[in-house]
Design an enzyme around this catalytic site. Structure first.
Site, PDB file in Angstrom:
ATOM      1  CG  HIS A 270      -1.098   0.229  -0.864  1.00 30.84           C
ATOM      2  ND1 HIS A 270      -0.199  -0.113   0.111  1.00 30.84           N
ATOM      3  CD2 HIS A 270      -1.259  -0.887  -1.608  1.00 30.84           C
ATOM      4  CE1 HIS A 270       0.189  -1.356  -0.026  1.00 30.84           C
ATOM      5  NE2 HIS A 270      -0.448  -1.849  -1.080  1.00 30.84           N
TER       6      HIS A 270
ATOM      7  CG  HIS B 150       3.246  -3.304  -5.000  1.00 34.22           C
ATOM      8  ND1 HIS B 150       3.318  -2.240  -4.124  1.00 34.22           N
ATOM      9  CD2 HIS B 150       2.111  -3.994  -4.681  1.00 34.22           C
ATOM     10  CE1 HIS B 150       2.268  -2.270  -3.309  1.00 34.22           C
ATOM     11  NE2 HIS B 150       1.524  -3.321  -3.632  1.00 34.22           N
TER      12      HIS B 150
END
Length: 279
Positions: free
Chosen positions: A12, A59
């Site tokens: 990703h 993240h």
């Protein structure tokens, strides 16, 4: 009853999302990467999943050092794309499936997996890039999405065995849901890469390919790989590949590989992709 019909594994990388958003997918640099997803885009159009359970790692968009859940499940109605520093990606809002998400939550907690329940959160490239790779650029995503975020950044991180068994618990939960739904489970992250330090840029194609070789038929072997091996062989961020084992655990014993793609390198990351169907 709801049924899990297939699983997808994919990296990703945030730069992939940037390429989609700025119409660079057919440039010399990016075309070899995106060509490997053309099969899956056509396959998804035929399969038409009602719900995707999408395993990814946040993240520092929804979570930070104030709260670090090992596993978290999104039970909300919708999840907006996060601003990761350059504005939110110009992609559709992710629509959730609260009823199934809460059912999964209840079932897996009864099976002793303590998922953190998230009703409001924004989702970053870890979730939206896989959607772009499989579905392109639609005005709205063609299915509901249940996000499952796993901590792969701050230690301690769950083991491969724990991930594999969580996948099994998710399968049990889905199969006990009283609605006719075509459900897919996606595991994202990895493959080999490290973003900092003396080993930044590490790529171990042999290890990555060996992992995918065993994913369909020998997942029990993969579940026993210690975390230190992921880090030693594939870099600190290569540990994200452990999330693919949640996907594999959810597929049951009999699966077949119908597509695989591997490309080096996008933004110093080895991009892996696999499609598994349940027999």
């Amino acid at each position: 009853m709801a049924r899990i019909t297939a699983g997808v594994g994919t990296s990703h990388v945030p730069l992939i999302g940037r390429a989609v958003d700025t119409d660079q997918t057919q440039t010399d640099y990016f075309k070899p990467l995106f060509d490997g997803y053309e099969f899956t885009k056509k396959w998804e159009e035929q399969e038409k999943p009602d719900v995707v359970i999408l395993v990814y790692n946040d993240h520092a968009s929804a979570f930070d050092l104030k709260i670090i859940p090992t596993f978290a499940i999104g039970c909300g109605e919708e999840f907006k794309p996060a601003d990761e520093g350059f504005g939110a990606r110009p992609v559709p809002v992710v629509k959730g499936h609260p009823d199934l998400a809460w059912h999964i939550t209840h079932s897996v907690i009864e099976d002793d997996f303590d998922l953190t329940i998230i009703n409001e959160m924004e989702v970053d490239h870890g979730l939206t890039v896989p959607l772009s790779l499989m579905f392109g650029q639609p005005e709205e995503w063609p299915c509901k999405v249940i996000p499952i975020a796993m901590n792969t950044v701050v230690y301690p991180v769950a083991s491969g065995r724990r991930c594999y068994n969580l996948g099994k618990a998710i399968r049990k939960a889905v199969e006990s849901y009283d609605e006719d739904l075509n459900v897919q489970v996606w595991g994202t992250g990895g493959m080999s890469h490290q973003l900092q330090g003396k080993r930044a840029g590490i790529i171990n194609a042999e290890w990555d390919q060996a992992f995918m070789d065993r994913l369909a038929d020998k997942p029990e072997e993969l579940a026993e790989i210690p975390k230190v091996e992921y880090i030693r062989e594939t870099g600190t961020e290569g540990l994200e590949t452990v999330m693919w084992l949640i996907m594999r655990g959810a597929l049951g014993d009999n699966v077949k590989e119908i597509h695989r793609h591997y490309h080096v390198a996008i933004s110093n990351t080895a991009v892996g992709h696999i499609v598994l169907e349940c027999d």
